[in-house]
Design a protein around this motif. Structure first.
Motif, PDB file in Angstrom:
ATOM      1  N   ALA A 137       0.759  -0.971   0.031  1.00  0.00           N
ATOM      2  CA  ALA A 137      -0.030  -0.225   0.068  1.00  0.00           C
ATOM      3  C   ALA A 137       0.837   1.186  -0.002  1.00  0.00           C
ATOM      4  O   ALA A 137       0.325   2.283   0.306  1.00  0.00           O
ATOM      5  N   LYS A 138       2.215   1.009  -0.207  1.00  0.00           N
ATOM      6  CA  LYS A 138       3.150   2.275   0.136  1.00  0.00           C
ATOM      7  C   LYS A 138       2.802   3.320  -1.106  1.00  0.00           C
ATOM      8  O   LYS A 138       2.739   4.297  -0.960  1.00  0.00           O
ATOM      9  N   SER A 139       2.864   2.773  -2.450  1.00  0.00           N
ATOM     10  CA  SER A 139       2.577   3.625  -3.484  1.00  0.00           C
ATOM     11  C   SER A 139       0.883   3.786  -3.810  1.00  0.00           C
ATOM     12  O   SER A 139       0.172   2.851  -3.499  1.00  0.00           O
ATOM     13  N   VAL A 140       0.565   4.956  -4.199  1.00  0.00           N
ATOM     14  CA  VAL A 140      -0.853   5.505  -4.540  1.00  0.00           C
ATOM     15  C   VAL A 140      -1.007   5.819  -5.753  1.00  0.00           C
ATOM     16  O   VAL A 140      -0.491   6.849  -6.332  1.00  0.00           O
ATOM     17  N   PRO A 141      -1.871   5.120  -6.693  1.00  0.00           N
ATOM     18  CA  PRO A 141      -2.587   3.941  -6.418  1.00  0.00           C
ATOM     19  C   PRO A 141      -1.860   2.760  -6.071  1.00  0.00           C
ATOM     20  O   PRO A 141      -0.720   2.732  -6.528  1.00  0.00           O
ATOM     21  N   HIS A 142      -2.378   1.908  -5.387  1.00  0.00           N
ATOM     22  CA  HIS A 142      -1.557   0.680  -4.940  1.00  0.00           C
ATOM     23  C   HIS A 142      -1.101  -0.278  -6.165  1.00  0.00           C
ATOM     24  O   HIS A 142      -1.725  -0.227  -7.009  1.00  0.00           O
ATOM     25  N   PHE A 143       0.274  -0.692  -6.266  1.00  0.00           N
ATOM     26  CA  PHE A 143       0.378  -1.713  -7.268  1.00  0.00           C
ATOM     27  C   PHE A 143      -0.002  -2.998  -6.929  1.00  0.00           C
ATOM     28  O   PHE A 143       0.481  -3.543  -6.082  1.00  0.00           O
ATOM     29  N   GLN A 144      -0.930  -3.326  -7.634  1.00  0.00           N
ATOM     30  CA  GLN A 144      -1.502  -4.597  -7.678  1.00  0.00           C
ATOM     31  C   GLN A 144      -0.700  -5.878  -7.400  1.00  0.00           C
ATOM     32  O   GLN A 144       0.149  -5.948  -8.272  1.00  0.00           O
ATOM     33  N   GLY A 145      -1.301  -6.859  -6.590  1.00  0.00           N
ATOM     34  CA  GLY A 145      -0.392  -8.041  -6.408  1.00  0.00           C
ATOM     35  C   GLY A 145      -0.712  -9.153  -7.506  1.00  0.00           C
ATOM     36  O   GLY A 145      -1.486  -8.923  -8.538  1.00  0.00           O
ATOM     37  N   CYS A 146      -0.126 -10.322  -7.106  1.00  0.00           N
ATOM     38  CA  CYS A 146      -0.273 -11.187  -8.104  1.00  0.00           C
ATOM     39  C   CYS A 146      -1.328 -12.244  -8.003  1.00  0.00           C
ATOM     40  O   CYS A 146      -1.239 -13.434  -8.809  1.00  0.00           O
ATOM     41  N   LEU A 147      -2.089 -12.041  -7.170  1.00  0.00           N
ATOM     42  CA  LEU A 147      -3.295 -13.006  -7.004  1.00  0.00           C
ATOM     43  C   LEU A 147      -4.174 -12.671  -8.213  1.00  0.00           C
ATOM     44  O   LEU A 147      -5.401 -12.478  -7.613  1.00  0.00           O
ATOM     45  N   GLN A 148      -4.038 -12.762  -9.250  1.00  0.00           N
ATOM     46  CA  GLN A 148      -4.703 -12.643 -10.608  1.00  0.00           C
ATOM     47  C   GLN A 148      -4.373 -13.637 -11.393  1.00  0.00           C
ATOM     48  O   GLN A 148      -3.310 -14.127 -11.417  1.00  0.00           O
ATOM     49  N   GLU A 149      -5.345 -13.931 -12.317  1.00  0.00           N
ATOM     50  CA  GLU A 149      -5.195 -15.105 -13.534  1.00  0.00           C
ATOM     51  C   GLU A 149      -3.880 -14.609 -14.188  1.00  0.00           C
ATOM     52  O   GLU A 149      -3.102 -15.583 -14.487  1.00  0.00           O
ATOM     53  N   ARG A 150      -3.863 -13.096 -14.482  1.00  0.00           N
ATOM     54  CA  ARG A 150      -2.845 -12.762 -15.455  1.00  0.00           C
ATOM     55  C   ARG A 150      -2.528 -11.377 -15.158  1.00  0.00           C
ATOM     56  O   ARG A 150      -3.262 -10.679 -14.656  1.00  0.00           O
ATOM     57  N   ILE A 151      -1.260 -11.053 -15.127  1.00  0.00           N
ATOM     58  CA  ILE A 151      -0.635  -9.730 -15.090  1.00  0.00           C
ATOM     59  C   ILE A 151       0.266  -9.451 -16.134  1.00  0.00           C
ATOM     60  O   ILE A 151       0.977 -10.437 -16.841  1.00  0.00           O
TER      61      ILE A 151
END
Length: 435
Positions: A137-151
């Motif tokens: 959550a340090k950067s805004v907008p947050h840099f989304q994590g890897c619990l996604q089908e694809r990135i």
């Protein structure tokens, strides 16, 4: 008659229109408010690869976000997909990317620095002030994590994997990188002795890397008997010590379990009341006692291999972030030795600094890692092939004690990752979510 080449219209260079598709993602909206959602993903941009995520390990910081929607001082202010220990397969390649093919297996280094500042040019990019780190959550907008089908991820931060490294082991390259960086900072000489406080994933791997670097004796400690037994049985450490609970009985004991400091024991003006002085001395006495026992005893009743047990170890790796563990680290380290701060827990601590001053103990901090993934991959390749001589890194696949299939089961994975044993009494060490 066919038109000549000169009669043909000049080719038109049209802009490439990115195509969007939808994917599933596990998204945290608040404490324990984890939702499975559909998200849109574009084709990979210039310099990017699109990765189908295969394995994501759950880290302690992920569990903290899951339970509190915060990690230390970092509070999430918008929905956040968690997960930063990941591996996967290349499914699409963006413009101006070379060296990769669709189907390549990769480990993801998920901290993206600016690459332009002075600290990046020095090679210490983990300290870049503009660093964006997935699932933080340090950067805004947050840099989304890897619990996604694809990135979509920069190709420069994707590391190709040999066929003999599994996706699960590749995901653990992230905590292994923390351990590599910690030991690099410590720079042990062959034959050194080391103490590791905390037998979680990072502590175990730090102990293993200390052995890899030539430490003759590595003692690991934890309050959990199962983790200490595992560390010694699997060869992560040469000796183990189980810390009795509670760590100490002073009035500030709650600060140790919660990771926050009591205002009574350390007033903001720095002046201690007699009661708080007594409490602090009790805490230091507990730390001294623990240090003495750790140096003198192991789970096999074999003395630690140092010339004088009272002098302490050459290097202590503090992997818990707890205040009393930092006290213990200082007392357990020999004059002229080093304490490496690996764990990030209590942000403000009261330390017996005279111990470090009078014994010239170097206190070194580490923050994540830099330039470590190639080393980790070489170590895992050597592990898979088998080393004819010397120390071989224990199996990272074996560290994965529980696997959950599919993002729809993420909630169960997070709940289990916050425990040390499952419902059947089995050790919980590393929990991963697999595609």
């Amino acid at each position: 008659m066919a038109p000549s080449a000169s009669d043909e219209p000049a080719p038109m260079h049209l802009p490439v229109i990115s195509k969007a598709s939808t994917i599933s993602a596990s998204v945290l909206h608040g404490p324990r408010d984890l939702r499975l959602e559909r998200r849109s993903i574009e084709d990979p941009d210039v310099g990017e690869l699109q990765i189908a995520v295969k394995t994501t390990g759950i880290c302690g910081s992920d569990v903290s976000y899951y339970k509190k929607f915060a990690n230390g001082d970092l509070c999430a202010c918008m929905p956040l997909s968690l997960g930063h220990e990941s591996s996967g397969t290349v499914v699409a390649i963006g413009p101006h990317v070379s060296g990769f093919s669709v189907g390549d297996r990769v480990a993801l280094e998920v901290g993206i620095p600016c690459g332009q500042c002075g600290i990046c040019r020095q090679g210490r990019y983990n300290l870049c002030k503009k660093m964006r780190f997935r699932s933080s959550a340090k950067s805004v907008p947050h840099f989304q994590g890897c619990l996604q089908e694809r990135i979509n991820h920069p190709a420069n931060w994707c590391h190709k994997l040999p066929d003999n490294i599994s996706f699960d082991a590749a995901a653990l390259l992230e905590p292994l990188s923390v351990a590599i960086h910690a030991v690099n900072r410590a720079s042990p000489t062959p034959g050194s002795t080391a103490l590791v406080l905390g037998a979680g994933t990072v502590g175990l791997l730090t102990a293993a890397m200390a052995r890899q670097a030539g430490c003759a004796a590595v003692t690991i400690t934890d309050v959990d008997q199962g983790r200490v037994d595992y560390a010694v049985a699997k060869g992560f450490a040469t000796h183990g010590y189980v810390v009795p609970r509670p760590l100490h009985t002073s009035s500030s004991s709650s600060s140790i379990s919660s990771g926050s400091m009591s205002g009574t024991s350390t007033p903001l003006d720095g002046v201690m009341t007699p009661a708080s002085t007594l409490s602090f001395r009790s805490q230091l006495d507990s730390a001294k006692m623990l240090a003495t026992e750790m140096l003198a005893l192991t789970n096999s009743s074999t003395p630690l291999l140092v010339e004088d047990e009272d002098d302490g170890v050459d290097i202590t790796f503090e992997c818990t972030g707890k205040e009393i563990c930092m006290h213990t680290a200082l007392y357990a380290t020999r004059p002229g030795g080093k304490v490496i701060m690996v764990g990030m827990g209590t942000p403000i601590q009261t330390l017996p600094m005279s111990v470090a001053h009078l014994r010239e103990i170097d206190i070194l901090g580490i923050f994540r890692y830099a330039n470590t993934y190639p080393t980790g991959i070489r170590l895992l390749r050597a592990q898979a092939l088998g080393s004819p001589s010397g120390f071989t890194l224990p199996s990272l696949d074996d560290m994965v004690t529980h696997r959950f299939k599919g993002l729809e089961n993420a909630r169960g994975a997070f709940e289990l990752a916050s425990r040390t044993v499952d419902d059947d009494g089995n050790l919980v060490l590393k929990v991963v979510i697999e595609a």
